[in-house]
Design an enzyme around this catalytic site. Structure first.
Site, PDB file in Angstrom:
ATOM      1  N   PRO A 113     -38.072 -24.534 -11.975  1.00 39.69           N
ATOM      2  CG  PRO A 113     -37.454 -22.823 -10.528  1.00 39.69           C
ATOM      3  CD  PRO A 113     -38.649 -23.600 -11.007  1.00 39.69           C
ATOM      4  CG  ASN A 114     -32.368 -24.222 -11.529  1.00 40.00           C
ATOM      5  OD1 ASN A 114     -31.790 -23.690 -12.470  1.00 40.00           O
ATOM      6  ND2 ASN A 114     -32.723 -23.544 -10.446  1.00 40.00           N
ATOM      7  NE  ARG A 121     -30.772 -28.708  -9.724  1.00 45.18           N
ATOM      8  CZ  ARG A 121     -31.906 -28.342  -9.117  1.00 45.18           C
ATOM      9  NH1 ARG A 121     -33.086 -28.764  -9.591  1.00 45.18           N
ATOM     10  NH2 ARG A 121     -31.872 -27.587  -8.058  1.00 45.18           N
ATOM     11  CE1 TYR A 126     -32.861 -31.831  -6.616  1.00 41.95           C
ATOM     12  CE2 TYR A 126     -30.697 -30.824  -6.799  1.00 41.95           C
ATOM     13  CZ  TYR A 126     -31.981 -30.805  -6.308  1.00 41.95           C
ATOM     14  OH  TYR A 126     -32.398 -29.770  -5.516  1.00 41.95           O
ATOM     15  CG  ASN A 177     -40.184 -30.721  -8.211  1.00 36.65           C
ATOM     16  OD1 ASN A 177     -40.004 -29.743  -7.472  1.00 36.65           O
ATOM     17  ND2 ASN A 177     -39.274 -31.660  -8.357  1.00 36.65           N
ATOM     18  CB  ALA A 180     -35.791 -22.683  -6.297  1.00 37.51           C
ATOM     19  CD  GLU A 201     -44.911 -29.242  -1.834  1.00 37.25           C
ATOM     20  OE1 GLU A 201     -45.934 -29.030  -1.137  1.00 37.25           O
ATOM     21  OE2 GLU A 201     -43.770 -28.872  -1.489  1.00 37.25           O
ATOM     22  CG  HIS A 203     -40.143 -31.208  -3.259  1.00 41.27           C
ATOM     23  ND1 HIS A 203     -39.879 -30.081  -3.995  1.00 41.27           N
ATOM     24  CD2 HIS A 203     -41.217 -30.936  -2.474  1.00 41.27           C
ATOM     25  CE1 HIS A 203     -40.765 -29.150  -3.655  1.00 41.27           C
ATOM     26  NE2 HIS A 203     -41.584 -29.639  -2.748  1.00 41.27           N
ATOM     27  NE  ARG A 210     -31.391 -30.396  -0.676  1.00 42.66           N
ATOM     28  CZ  ARG A 210     -31.545 -29.982  -1.940  1.00 42.66           C
ATOM     29  NH1 ARG A 210     -32.581 -30.417  -2.649  1.00 42.66           N
ATOM     30  NH2 ARG A 210     -30.676 -29.146  -2.477  1.00 42.66           N
TER      31      ARG A 210
END
Ligand code: DQA
Length: 252
Positions: A113-114, A121, A126, A177, A180, A201, A203, A210
């Site tokens: 998502p996103n 964003r 990013y 990825n 969230a 995985e 990111h 973070r």
């Protein structure tokens, strides 16, 4: 002038005007489908000839011609719509290119998502490049690694689960990825465990530095590696890790 528009509009009901809008939307949907088919056709020609997917001069020329044919007050709307249409066309052409050629490994690159909002964003986190550029980057990196990739992005957890299920027997591995959902989803972990494909995985940002909740990853248990904080390059690294895992002798 403004008053006239208001009087004209208020003499009809919302339902009446919506009927017209619905009819227009149906026409737009048909035209978008037609346009995307032509886009794919051009994508195939570009891939054959080794031409770049992104042709900014062509995009500007199309926009210039279109915006000069409409009233000044809708120029901005048309520009925004076409920027989105161009971005989607580039995603399709890059996906098509990534999915062609003689390759020894087949990898599903799944984005959660996103990530479709890249470029918009939180650019300070990013970056300014959009999702279409990410797909293009992954396609190029995969080509260099002689890997066949399919890129899929979804904002929906059930769809991501279904895509993982459907990857069984079709792909050799997954680069994932989960965005969230990384920090919340046992269902995605279970889906990865169910299919048993090697998964890396990824990111874009360094999730460990973070907010504390981002340090938690449910899917990590089912992954052979995790690449964080390397931006787009992280996807190249993930593809290399998968390749090394699946074809260890080729990398010696
Ligand atoms: C992300 C990190 C996640 O915490 C976040 O929710 C995202 C993107 C990354 O790529 O850095 O959406 O997965």
């Amino acid at each position: 002038m403004e008053k006239k528009i208001q009087t004209e509009t208020s003499s009809r009901s919302v339902a009446d005007v919506r009927k017209e809008i619905d009819a227009i939307d149906r026409q737009i949907a048909e035209l978008v489908e037609k346009r995307m088919r032509r886009t794919d056709e051009i994508g195939e020609i570009k891939a054959e000839k080794g031409l770049p997917v992104f042709d900014p001069a062509r995009e500007d020329a199309v926009l210039e011609a279109l915006t000069s044919s409409v009233s000044p007050d809708v120029r901005q709307d048309l520009t925004a719509l076409y920027r989105l249409l161009f971005a989607r066309s580039r995603v399709r052409q890059s996906e098509l290119r990534a999915g062609s050629g003689e390759n020894s490994l087949s990898v599903l690159v799944l984005n959660g998502p996103n990530l479709d909002m890249l470029g918009i964003r939180e650019p300070e986190l990013y970056g300014n490049r959009d999702y279409a550029s990410l797909v293009e980057f992954i396609g190029q990196a995969a080509k260099e690694e002689n890997i066949l990739v399919s890129c899929v992005q979804s904002n929906s957890e059930p769809e991501l689960i279904d895509r993982i299920h459907a990857s069984m027997g079709r792909y050799d591995g997954i680069v994932f990825n989960p965005a969230a959902y990384t920090h919340t989803s046992v269902a995605l972990l279970d889906a990865l465990k169910a299919v048993g494909l090697p998964c890396v995985e990824v990111h874009l940002t360094d999730v460990s530095s973070r907010e504390p909740f981002r340090a938690v990853s449910y899917v990590r248990q089912a992954c052979i590696a995790c690449v964080t904080g390397e931006g787009f390059e992280g996807y190249r690294k993930a593809l290399k890790i998968l390749k090394e895992h699946l074809l260890p002798s080729e990398n010696k």
